[in-house]
Scaffold this motif. Sequence first.
Motif, PDB file in Angstrom:
ATOM      1  N   SER C  34       0.931  -1.220   0.113  1.00  0.00           N
ATOM      2  CA  SER C  34      -0.329  -0.064  -0.188  1.00  0.00           C
ATOM      3  C   SER C  34       0.965   1.764  -0.258  1.00  0.00           C
ATOM      4  O   SER C  34       2.089   0.511  -0.135  1.00  0.00           O
ATOM      5  CB  SER C  34      -0.691  -0.037   0.767  1.00  0.00           C
ATOM      6  OG  SER C  34      -0.340   0.983   2.627  1.00  0.00           O
ATOM      7  N   SER C  35       0.080   2.328  -0.144  1.00  0.00           N
ATOM      8  CA  SER C  35       0.826   3.443  -0.518  1.00  0.00           C
ATOM      9  C   SER C  35       1.097   4.413   1.392  1.00  0.00           C
ATOM     10  O   SER C  35       1.466   5.541   1.065  1.00  0.00           O
ATOM     11  CB  SER C  35       0.520   4.530  -1.311  1.00  0.00           C
ATOM     12  OG  SER C  35      -0.756   4.937  -0.645  1.00  0.00           O
ATOM     13  N   SER C  37      -1.191   5.257   3.152  1.00  0.00           N
ATOM     14  CA  SER C  37      -1.887   6.502   3.091  1.00  0.00           C
ATOM     15  C   SER C  37      -1.860   7.439   4.770  1.00  0.00           C
ATOM     16  O   SER C  37      -2.013   6.839   5.777  1.00  0.00           O
ATOM     17  CB  SER C  37      -3.181   6.667   2.373  1.00  0.00           C
ATOM     18  OG  SER C  37      -4.122   7.802   2.573  1.00  0.00           O
ATOM     19  N   SER C  50       0.301  15.217  -3.796  1.00  0.00           N
ATOM     20  CA  SER C  50      -0.001  14.412  -4.414  1.00  0.00           C
ATOM     21  C   SER C  50       0.012  14.093  -5.981  1.00  0.00           C
ATOM     22  O   SER C  50       0.310  13.497  -5.969  1.00  0.00           O
ATOM     23  CB  SER C  50      -0.696  13.177  -2.795  1.00  0.00           C
ATOM     24  OG  SER C  50      -0.780  12.165  -4.366  1.00  0.00           O
ATOM     25  N   HIS C  54       1.721  12.993  -8.609  1.00  0.00           N
ATOM     26  CA  HIS C  54       1.442  11.703 -10.182  1.00  0.00           C
ATOM     27  C   HIS C  54       0.725  11.768 -10.811  1.00  0.00           C
ATOM     28  O   HIS C  54       1.252  10.595 -12.036  1.00  0.00           O
ATOM     29  CB  HIS C  54       0.244  11.032  -9.003  1.00  0.00           C
ATOM     30  CG  HIS C  54       0.783  10.294  -7.817  1.00  0.00           C
ATOM     31  ND1 HIS C  54       0.446  10.910  -6.714  1.00  0.00           N
ATOM     32  CD2 HIS C  54       0.980   8.762  -8.066  1.00  0.00           C
ATOM     33  CE1 HIS C  54       1.231   9.563  -5.968  1.00  0.00           C
ATOM     34  NE2 HIS C  54       1.485   8.437  -6.427  1.00  0.00           N
ATOM     35  N   ASP C 123      10.817   6.510   4.138  1.00  0.00           N
ATOM     36  CA  ASP C 123       9.778   7.354   3.896  1.00  0.00           C
ATOM     37  C   ASP C 123      10.555   8.810   3.331  1.00  0.00           C
ATOM     38  O   ASP C 123      10.734   9.508   2.214  1.00  0.00           O
ATOM     39  CB  ASP C 123       9.170   8.336   4.534  1.00  0.00           C
ATOM     40  CG  ASP C 123       8.376   6.913   4.681  1.00  0.00           C
ATOM     41  OD1 ASP C 123       7.473   6.018   4.143  1.00  0.00           O
ATOM     42  OD2 ASP C 123       7.132   7.127   6.013  1.00  0.00           O
ATOM     43  N   ARG C 197       7.217   2.129   0.471  1.00  0.00           N
ATOM     44  CA  ARG C 197       6.175   2.804   0.329  1.00  0.00           C
ATOM     45  C   ARG C 197       5.784   2.736  -2.271  1.00  0.00           C
ATOM     46  O   ARG C 197       4.864   2.502  -2.182  1.00  0.00           O
ATOM     47  CB  ARG C 197       5.612   3.639   0.408  1.00  0.00           C
ATOM     48  CG  ARG C 197       6.371   4.674   0.321  1.00  0.00           C
ATOM     49  CD  ARG C 197       5.779   6.787   0.481  1.00  0.00           C
ATOM     50  NE  ARG C 197       5.606   6.136   2.229  1.00  0.00           N
ATOM     51  CZ  ARG C 197       5.258   6.616   2.474  1.00  0.00           C
ATOM     52  NH1 ARG C 197       2.953   7.608   1.892  1.00  0.00           N
ATOM     53  NH2 ARG C 197       4.189   6.774   4.055  1.00  0.00           N
ATOM     54  N   LEU C 198       6.551   2.214  -2.493  1.00  0.00           N
ATOM     55  CA  LEU C 198       7.124   3.184  -3.496  1.00  0.00           C
ATOM     56  C   LEU C 198       6.126   1.716  -4.327  1.00  0.00           C
ATOM     57  O   LEU C 198       5.395   1.412  -5.460  1.00  0.00           O
ATOM     58  CB  LEU C 198       8.342   3.042  -4.391  1.00  0.00           C
ATOM     59  CG  LEU C 198       8.829   3.871  -3.925  1.00  0.00           C
ATOM     60  CD1 LEU C 198      10.259   3.736  -4.552  1.00  0.00           C
ATOM     61  CD2 LEU C 198       7.927   5.202  -4.759  1.00  0.00           C
ATOM     62  N   HIS C 200       3.424   0.289  -4.201  1.00  0.00           N
ATOM     63  CA  HIS C 200       2.355   0.352  -4.478  1.00  0.00           C
ATOM     64  C   HIS C 200       2.095   0.822  -5.585  1.00  0.00           C
ATOM     65  O   HIS C 200       0.483   1.277  -6.342  1.00  0.00           O
ATOM     66  CB  HIS C 200       1.629   1.557  -3.461  1.00  0.00           C
ATOM     67  CG  HIS C 200       1.724   2.950  -4.200  1.00  0.00           C
ATOM     68  ND1 HIS C 200       2.574   3.853  -3.419  1.00  0.00           N
ATOM     69  CD2 HIS C 200       0.999   3.854  -4.761  1.00  0.00           C
ATOM     70  CE1 HIS C 200       2.900   4.847  -4.018  1.00  0.00           C
ATOM     71  NE2 HIS C 200       1.866   4.979  -4.723  1.00  0.00           N
ATOM     72  N   MET C 201       2.372   1.053  -6.222  1.00  0.00           N
ATOM     73  CA  MET C 201       2.644   1.031  -8.093  1.00  0.00           C
ATOM     74  C   MET C 201       2.591   0.458  -8.412  1.00  0.00           C
ATOM     75  O   MET C 201       2.068  -0.412  -9.331  1.00  0.00           O
ATOM     76  CB  MET C 201       4.010   1.872  -8.521  1.00  0.00           C
ATOM     77  CG  MET C 201       5.360   0.848  -8.858  1.00  0.00           C
ATOM     78  SD  MET C 201       6.499   1.710  -9.825  1.00  0.00           S
ATOM     79  CE  MET C 201       7.078   2.217  -8.495  1.00  0.00           C
TER      80      MET C 201
END
Lengths: 202, 367, 437
Positions: C34-35, C37, C50, C54, C123, C197-198, C200-201
């Motif tokens: 997941s990112s 969030s 964000s 994106h 992060d 967290r990358l 999540h792509m």
Amino acid sequence: MALRVAILFGVAALAGRGAHAYPEFQRYSQQVSGRFVNCAMCHVHPDGPIGLKPGQIGKLTPAELGQLNSARGAFLPGQDVMNPILNEFGNALLKKLGKKRILELRLQPDQLADAYGYESDIDGDGVPDAHEFLQGTDPVDPQNGAPWALFTHNLRRYAFPHLFLLVTATALGLFGMNNLLKWFHQTMDKGSPEPGATGTKH
Amino acid sequence: MPTARTQDLMRFLAERFPLEKFSFRSLVQKKEVPLHKMAWAYYLGGLALFCFFIQLSTGLLLLFYYEPTVSDAHASVEFITHNVSGGALIRNLHTWSSSAMILFVLAHLVTTFAMKAFEKPREMTWISGVVLLLLTFAFGFTGYLLPWHQIAVNATKVGLQSIEEAGRYLPGELGKLPGQIKELIQGEQSVGQATLSRFYALHVVILPFTLCALLGFHLLSVQLHGMSQGVDKATNKTEAFFPFFLLKDFSLWGIGFLVMFVLALCLPFESFFSFPLFQPFDPLGSTPEGIKPEWYFFFVYYPLELLPFWFIMLASTVALGGLFMTPWLFRPANRRTLAFLACAAALYLIVMTVFGQNIYALFKGSQ
Amino acid sequence: MFDVFFFVGLPYIAVFTMVAGTIYRFRKDRLGVSSLSSQFLESKALLWGSVPWHIGIAVVFLGHLIPLLAPGVWQALVARRAFLITIETLGSCAASLCLVGLVILAIRRFASSKLQTVTTAMDLVVVNLLIAQVVLGLGVATAHRWGAVWSTGTTTPYLWSLLRFNPDVSYVAELPALVRVHLVGAFVVFLLVPFSRLVHMFSLPLEYLFRPPQKVVWANPRRLLHAHAAVAAMESRRLFLKASFGLAGAGALLSVGVFDKFLGFFRGPRMTPDEEAKLLKTRLDRLQLTVEERELELERIRSEQIFVAKVGELSPKDGKYFIDYKMRPALAFRDEQGLPRLISAKCTHLGCTVASSVDSTNRLLCPCHMSYFDVKSGAPLEGSPAKAPLPLLGWILVDPNGKTVASQGPDGKLEGKPDPATLDVCSVYIAKQYEEA
């Protein structure tokens, strides 16, 4: 001025009837196309080869007169000559057919186009020179040609990227405008009991 | 204490120019456009305005390269067309859009007439519109000369000559007046450098400024009075001018631009004419065949060729006077009658423009 | 050795780690992909950080991917100047958008104490690495221009050599340092994917783009009204976004088109010397014509008589154009007696120039409106639009000795009688005395 007149008449006398344009072709082009045509289809000057204006025999320099005389001797096709009183189309005709054949064709001007062939397109407007001759349009001006042929050719030529981008831009703009309209409807009708495109007159 | 007459005048002005409505709220927010079967005609004026914007921008671009002298004008136009990148496109856009502008202005005139949009208190809007029409024609006439090719100069000569013709119907010394007026316009005995210079000044400075000023007046009075109801039985269906009508207007402009751009890019306006007409004007040579004014003058050109000159003079004076006096002449008429008259006028314009050549040939038997 | 490590070893390690690590995470800890969030903790700065990031990175990513996947097509496209400028401009704008978004995101991490509690060291590494990578990319775009063109011959074949397991570092060995660092940075980003967290792509919720907005209906009537309002707001936002997308797209395309056309127009033509010479020649010829015309005008103001032609040059059929005292065209013929006949060539109808030769019935034609004139009298023929005759002009005949032998006024009155033997060498003049004041 007097000198030029002297040169003019000297040359005209020397050349005899060769100095005249070949109005048979002009008349034929005009007849089959219904368009007005003048000497500028093949010559530099619209009033033909004789005269004192630029592009006419009376205005030629000695060097150009030399070119003219060697061009007059180009009886057979394929000779690399440049006649200073002819435009690109006139010279292309001379080179492709040779003077002898052109003189013969004066009696059957309807066969000039077939004899010259339909490959060459000097101005690059998508209409071959021979067709331009038959349609009475200028074979050396890309802005002149039979409208429909020119239109379809240019449409294909500019399809990408010009027209593609323009159509995309218009479609995007209309899409955006349409959604903007809907958005306005939605935000402005907020609170009114029935949603719809129309208001009532005050 | 103002007299009764002054009071009348004040009332007249106050009704025509309700400047108390000059607020953002009433010009933009409160304005409503009626919806009925003729509502499409409300867009025609906007389209004409859009064409004027195109003319303004392409015209400014052409100014960068155009040279208004008899020796260089034609060469500079050729330079724009054949050498400058995008020049042919911009020139063609100018030509196509000029035709479109005249078309939309005429359509706007005919439809506003049919919709009785000249009714009180909109008389001044109508009159300014008529003057705008005349200015548009003046734009066409002066702009036509600038490329200085055969058809341009000869058609201008023909057009100016018809002024002089009027002298034949005036008595005595007065007969010389039209000829003098003609020379005043062309600046010398025949169409030459002086004519080119003043047509250039008219086309690029005087007419645009006049038109802009008058256009401002026209648009302001349209906004002040709102759209006319357009049909005899008023509908109660309307839509807000802002944003709905305006956005539809803009969408239409987008489509209009697409069409005009495709035409300008792919179909040179000059390809409809014989090429000798676009050779540089030669004052000493012969005139090529096919000299004609632009299509939007056909409605007066062909009758001029066929009918006696005095008749055309009379008819055009009556027509022009009628146009200016329309708000008072047609005050009692209902929209059915007006629509009939408008259709007749449109029919005449279309027939003369499209079939003028055939009609001419029919009567003259030539060609 | 250095090159082999960074441009052969690193990429393979990075890609292998990314693939293996991501698969591992998906299987081991599916919900952890997941990112992470933090929207619940802080949403305002997140929106402004964000979203640009994106949007920007999506465009930039496509700009890197397409040339890699279809190098032939790409090369053909960037050969067009307009396309190249457009694509480079678009790329730079998107990269700037990325940078703005990332900086906002980074500041957000430092500025909010709530966020600091959930922020890991990884992060911070990721956000700073991404900033560095975007700055490097922008640097490459400005310092080594037209990357869209030169990449097709350098980085693209290099990356293909990696994909084919036949690595060839010679493609990148000579590249500027900036480009090489940018490449290495990209590999490091790949390497970090499974550890941050990358990841999540790989769990893009693409179906969100296409599904209709969902409506949560509550049983409570008071809440129902709120739900309606919320749906309406959502719908309205969607419409506004679509509208902005359409208008912005159209605006961007139009401005590119207008910019391209205007720039070319103002730059003017770039001609070859041949073209330039031809153009100059035409203009000189036209100037010359004007000069000659002005000379004629001057001559007409100054001289009492003006030469037209020798009588011998004139013919009854083909007229010779000349210019009369009022600078109007006129024609010179020879009549039946062998004498000159001068007639105005300016049509009396609407002023066109009459054609120079007569037809078989001795008529002159004005081509503008088909007026026919009798060449002898100048009178218009029945049915012509022209009503007035073409005026005849007066002339003077001068023999080679300079002696005036004959003359004729505009009224046709002949004075004197020329000798037929020397007639051909006599000169025809027009004279000012015959012009009306």
